[in-house]
Write an enzyme that holds these catalytic residues in place. Structure first.
Site, PDB file in Angstrom:
ATOM      1  CD  GLU A 286      30.777  17.898  60.200  1.00  0.00           C
ATOM      2  OE1 GLU A 286      30.457  17.823  61.391  1.00  0.00           O
ATOM      3  OE2 GLU A 286      29.964  18.129  59.301  1.00  0.00           O
ATOM      4  CG  HIS A 307      41.967  42.834  76.236  1.00  0.00           C
ATOM      5  ND1 HIS A 307      42.606  43.812  76.963  1.00  0.00           N
ATOM      6  CD2 HIS A 307      41.661  43.396  75.044  1.00  0.00           C
ATOM      7  CE1 HIS A 307      42.657  44.924  76.249  1.00  0.00           C
ATOM      8  NE2 HIS A 307      42.091  44.698  75.076  1.00  0.00           N
ATOM      9  CE  LYS A 421      25.783  11.646  64.782  1.00  0.00           C
ATOM     10  NZ  LYS A 421      25.296  11.697  63.405  1.00  0.00           N
TER      11      LYS A 421
HETATM   12  O1  PA5 Z   1      27.533  18.896  58.129  1.00  0.00           O
HETATM   13  C1  PA5 Z   1      26.974  17.884  58.507  1.00  0.00           C
HETATM   14  O2  PA5 Z   1      26.679  16.978  57.722  1.00  0.00           O
HETATM   15  C2  PA5 Z   1      26.579  17.684  59.956  1.00  0.00           C
HETATM   16  O3  PA5 Z   1      26.989  18.726  60.750  1.00  0.00           O
HETATM   17  C3  PA5 Z   1      25.075  17.576  60.079  1.00  0.00           C
HETATM   18  O4  PA5 Z   1      24.491  18.748  59.589  1.00  0.00           O
HETATM   19  C4  PA5 Z   1      24.670  17.344  61.520  1.00  0.00           C
HETATM   20  O5  PA5 Z   1      25.299  16.212  62.026  1.00  0.00           O
HETATM   21  C5  PA5 Z   1      23.165  17.180  61.640  1.00  0.00           C
HETATM   22  O6  PA5 Z   1      22.724  16.141  60.841  1.00  0.00           O
HETATM   23  P1  PA5 Z   1      21.220  16.002  60.420  1.00  0.00           P
HETATM   24  O7  PA5 Z   1      20.851  17.182  59.616  1.00  0.00           O
HETATM   25  O8  PA5 Z   1      21.146  14.725  59.638  1.00  0.00           O
HETATM   26  O9  PA5 Z   1      20.416  15.933  61.706  1.00  0.00           O
END
Ligand code: PA5
Length: 444
Positions: A286, A307, A421
């Protein structure tokens, strides 16, 4: 030394000159990070978190964990992505991937709201039936669909079992300090809330209340965890690539990427490391996977996956390198037993520690994969202690941020996560998405 980066098995693929050539870029990226002059600089709260955290909230986390332990057989942690992976990684790394079967005096811990599976939700709800339980809802934005759905179900179950007043004592919320529907709702309902700091993104938040409350409930000493991260913070403040293993790791990753490697595989040799690998994958993927760039982070647990995926890694398309996690002082003393019949022919190993056999498997694999054209970086972690894990968490966060700046991306945003989303909401017919709904439905 808690972590030592061993580059011996990268040397056949990267020259000293290449390291020297990239060093100024790495050092400049680290300066940018420290001085806050790069992209996303307002999201660097994690950088000083091991020392600069809210002590009063830390004490409340410990008190809440003690209350949860005292009043619960089961603890449900509701969150997705950075709002659950860090906690689960730590619980399993220090406990076990079988934590729920092996725990002593702490509640069973389950993670919900990290998918949209009705089956998974029903299973977890049924686990709570007839048991005392508490929940911790974790969402920085407070609007993420997956945890919001799970929260509805578990809140209803708590209220049915304990009444509204009783449920209030069993709901703990970790979210933004002021914004979002979850914060507003929690304040109105009177739930105890913990803060996801403004300047700490989800995947960098394990050492905030996001990770610390569930981790504390599992019985881990969170002072030790923070202490380990603080050690790393001090050690990794060293200037010069020759003095800083996080710099070296960022350098190797970027050199290999520029030479055409597009996949980095984090390799563990212990099942308890599996969720740590998942946390690392989110951190790297990310942070770096944007603007058409970035290494694809993958992971394996050996020897299990030797394996299954071993064949591909040994001789498939040469696009990957491996980062191997080696715990130098294993915690298991299990020895192979002697068997007078020796039908399996294994007596040559009798009396040898399983950990030594595992280490030998690792060494054999390192040599084989290097011979197969796969560069291998070895991260040598001193031991499986809480302090060392805190150190390693900070090590990877810091190296990831430096590496992202060298790559030329903003390591602290995640605009790509929004695409699915929007489509999902439009296809579900959420008010406000009408135009998109028609366009998308026509394409299916
Ligand atoms: O690293 C990030 O920002 C994302 O993985 C969020 O943690 C994830 O989308 C969850 O978001 P939120 O904490 O707003 O529900």
């Amino acid at each position: 030394m808690v972590i030592r980066l061993d580059d011996k098995f990268v040397k056949p693929f990267i020259s000293e000159e290449e390291i020297n050539a990239i060093a100024p870029e790495i050092e400049a990226a680290a300066k940018t990070l420290r001085e806050g002059t790069g992209k996303g600089s307002d999201m660097r709260g994690w950088l000083n978190l091991p020392e600069n955290y809210d002590r009063a909230e830390f004490a409340r986390i410990k008190a809440a964990a003690a209350k949860i332990k005292k009043t619960s057989d089961v603890f449900i942690v509701i969150g997705i992505g950075g709002s659950y992976l860090g906690a689960r990684a730590v619980v399993e790394f220090l406990g076990s991937s079988r934590y729920n079967q092996l725990r002593r005096g702490t509640p069973e811990i389950y993670f919900s709201g990290c998918n949209i599976s009705g089956s998974d939700l029903e299973e977890l709800l049924s686990i709570c039936e007839g048991k005392d339980f508490c929940i911790n809802v974790i969402s920085k934005s407070g609007t993420t669909t997956e945890p919001a759905v799970a929260f509805r179900y578990f809140r209803a179950l708590l209220e049915k079992k304990y009444g509204t007043d009783g449920a209030r004592e069993r709901i703990f919320v970790t979210t933004d300090k002021a914004r979002g529907t979850l914060k507003q709702f929690s304040d109105e309902a009177g739930y105890e809330t913990f803060v996801v700091p403004d300047d700490v993104g989800g995947r960098f938040s394990v050492l905030s209340a996001v990770g610390l409350l569930p981790i504390a409930v599992s019985g881990v000493d969170i002072d030790e965890l923070m202490g380990g991260a603080a050690d790393a913070m001090r050690v990794l403040s060293a200037e010069g690539i020759e003095n800083n293993d996080a710099y070296k790791y960022a350098a190797i990753r970027n050199i290999l990427y520029r030479k055409g490697k597009c996949v980095e595989i984090l390799v563990g040799y212990e099942p308890y490391q599996q969720m740590f690998c998942e946390w690392w994958k989110q951190l790297m993927g990310e942070s770096e996977g944007k603007d058409g760039k970035g290494l694809y982070p993958s992971s394996v647990i050996f020897s299990t996956d030797l394996h299954s995926l071993g064949q591909y890694i040994q001789s498939g398309k040469r696009t990957m390198f491996e980062t191997v996690l080696s715990v130098e002082n294993p915690d298991s003393n299990a020895e192979l037993p002697y068997d007078s019949a020796n039908i399996d022919g294994l007596n040559f190993l009798a009396g040898m520690k399983m950990s030594d056999v595992n280490k030998t498997a690792m060494n054999g694999t390192l040599l084989a994969h290097v011979d197969g054209g796969v560069p291998n970086v070895v991260i040598r972690l001193a031991d499986r202690s809480t302090r060392s894990l805190g150190y390693m968490i900070y090590f990877f966060e810091f190296a990831c941020a430096v590496s992202g700046y060298v790559l030329g991306v903003n390591p602290f945003d995640q605009p790509g996560v929004e695409a699915y989303k929007k489509n999902m909401f439009a296809l579900l017919g959420k008010p406000g998405y009408e135009e998109m709904t028609e366009q998308l439905r026509a394409r299916l």
